[in-house]
Design an enzyme around this catalytic site. Structure first.
Site, PDB file in Angstrom:
ATOM      1  N   CYS A  59       1.471  -6.832   2.763  1.00 58.44           N
ATOM      2  CA  CYS A  59       2.721  -6.559   3.884  1.00 58.44           C
ATOM      3  C   CYS A  59       3.627  -7.347   3.853  1.00 58.44           C
ATOM      4  O   CYS A  59       4.121  -7.221   3.024  1.00 58.44           O
ATOM      5  CB  CYS A  59       1.423  -6.594   5.324  1.00 58.44           C
ATOM      6  SG  CYS A  59       0.752  -7.907   5.383  1.00 58.44           S
ATOM      7  N   ASP A 110      -1.932 -10.622   8.085  1.00 52.63           N
ATOM      8  CA  ASP A 110      -2.129  -9.740   8.522  1.00 52.63           C
ATOM      9  C   ASP A 110      -3.401  -8.876   8.682  1.00 52.63           C
ATOM     10  O   ASP A 110      -4.222  -8.289   8.570  1.00 52.63           O
ATOM     11  CB  ASP A 110      -1.433  -9.695  10.047  1.00 52.63           C
ATOM     12  CG  ASP A 110      -1.069 -10.735  11.122  1.00 52.63           C
ATOM     13  OD1 ASP A 110      -2.240 -11.635  11.510  1.00 52.63           O
ATOM     14  OD2 ASP A 110      -0.265 -11.056  10.381  1.00 52.63           O
TER      15      ASP A 110
END
Length: 462
Positions: A302, A307
């Protein structure tokens, strides 16, 4: 100490602080040793030294590289000990945001599922990357690259952006090749990340010289950590957790090769209308179909890689374990500990900050598990299945009757369901021991705090 106590302790450590490999901490050393022992029950491993955070401060002090699956009939190491992986890591770490370089996370059927952050752009490289570090990194013994990595140090003394990117991204590509990565999956919702108008990150697709053209680039936009404030706001009712894709920052589009998208029975044109659970389910199906059809590995990333990336790495680890494809000797409690300790804590997930802002992305990950128990999420490798010794299901001769095979398939499904539901319930009990329900809900933050957070995250020396 019981396995449940170990899970509660890793959650307590995670909620207390973000892991930093520079810090000398007896608790961290125990966690690192526990992770190593759990991996070594099923894998022969090499180790990449990151003892003082030289590669990345929020990566483990010993990055594990599984090279042999002890349950496989193939006992030749995937990567030979003579390959200097760390040298490639040193040369490539600045290529990616916050120095979160490509690292193997899962080893399944002889392939790696790797993780990282997205690519750094000039706005991040320039303030972080002093000339001394550049000369030091690029003067090390290198693996030849097709992207102009044969330039001399004299060329670097007066660096131009292309020269720097050629070397950094060339080393990044070399590392991807070492891990035999064929596809790169980007989870970002934006095509680029700006700070005060300055581009600080990029994606493989946006590389101006198409350096990543030999890889299959897949874009699966997935909401960032702030979206997961909705988990508690919707009282943990998954059906009502939706993302607002109309926001201008959500510029990324879903891009999946037809040979993969056609393997999932859904209307991909409606993806922006899906709940976050539905989005996660369909993305997970894509990962499994990719693993079944493609013999090469996958990189998942990401923006920062701490996360959304561990969300999918963790779900893949738990699901593949439930299918007896990886970590076959581990119990329910041990696999929970492993994914919490390695996939989340030791790779720098900042749980204290996430909880302070009510962003329960970690809890959401385990909330998804009861939605991944049906046939669509079973991993069925196309190669001849290995003989497993952990369950009666896997001790079957290849010439069974078709009716008996159906029974075996149903047994596998039942075992998978039992395992994943057990993981969910054990995690839920332990998590709520540390984080009571609704305790993380805060009022909406003023715009000033959002800006301050972005500046802090950018300037901190990762």
């Amino acid at each position: 100490m019981s396995s449940i106590d170990n899970i509660i302790n890793i959650l307590r450590s995670s909620a207390r602080q973000q892991y930093n490999s520079k810090q000398i901490d007896a608790t961290n050393e125990i966690i690192e040793n526990n992770v190593r022992a759990l991996f070594e029950q099923d894998y022969g491993c090499h180790y990449i030294s990151n003892v003082n955070g030289e590669l990345s401060t929020n990566y483990p002090r010993r990055i594990l590289v599984p090279v042999v699956d002890k349950w496989s009939t193939v006992q030749t190491a995937k990567i030979q000990a003579s390959v200097d992986i760390r040298d490639l890591c040193v040369r490539s770490c600045f290529a990616r945001c916050r120095s979160r370089l490509v690292a193997p996370a899962i080893f399944v059927e002889g392939r790696y599922i790797c993780r990282s952050a997205t690519l750094s752009s000039w706005g991040e490289i320039y303030p972080r990357f002093s000339m001394d570090l550049l000369v030091d990194a690029t003067s090390r013994r290198s693996v030849p690259s097709t992207d102009n990595t044969d330039e001399t140090l004299n060329d670097i003394e007066q660096p131009q952006q292309r020269s720097v990117f050629d070397k950094l991204r060339g080393a990044d590509i070399d590392l991807l090749k070492i891990f035999d990565i064929g596809s790169i999956v980007n989870l970002m919702v934006q095509e680029k990340n700006l700070l005060f108008g300055l581009k600080i990150t990029a994606t493989e697709k946006s590389d101006k010289y198409d350096r990543y053209r030999t890889f299959q680039l897949i874009s699966l936009p997935y909401p960032g950590c702030e979206h997961f404030r909705e988990v508690a706001a919707q009282k943990y009712n998954s059906e009502f957790i939706l993302h607002d894709w109309s926001l201008s920052k959500n510029a990324a589009i879903l891009e999946v090769p037809n040979h993969l998208s056609s393997c999932v029975d859904t209307d991909w044109s409606t993806w922006r209308s899906w709940s976050t659970i539905h989005l996660t389910q369909n993305y997970m199906q894509l990962f499994f179909r990719h693993l079944e059809k493609d013999k090469r590995g996958i990189l998942i990333h990401c923006l920062s890689g701490w996360d959304r990336t561990p969300l999918f790495i963790s779900l893949l680890r738990l699901s593949l374990w439930a299918d007896c494809a990886i970590h076959q000797s581990l119990t329910v409690e041990e696999i929970i500990y492993l994914t919490l300790a390695y996939d989340w804590y030791l790779f720098g997930h900042n749980l204290p900050e996430r909880l302070a802002h009510g962003e329960e992305i970690l809890y959401f990950t385990f909330m998804v598990l009861p939605h991944l128990i049906d046939d669509r999420f079973i991993f069925r490798p196309s190669m001849t299945p290995r003989q497993h010794a952990t369950t009666e299901i896997n001790d079957i001769h290849s010439n069974l009757s078709q009716s008996h095979s159906v029974e075996i398939e149903q047994d596998k499904k039942n075992v998978r369901e039992e395992k994943l539901l057990a993981v969910f319930h054990v995690f839920h009990t332990c998590y709520r021991n540390i984080v009571p329900a609704n305790s993380t809900m805060l009022n909406n933050r003023p715009i000033g705090s959002v800006v301050t957070r972005k500046i802090k995250n950018f300037l901190i020396n990762k």
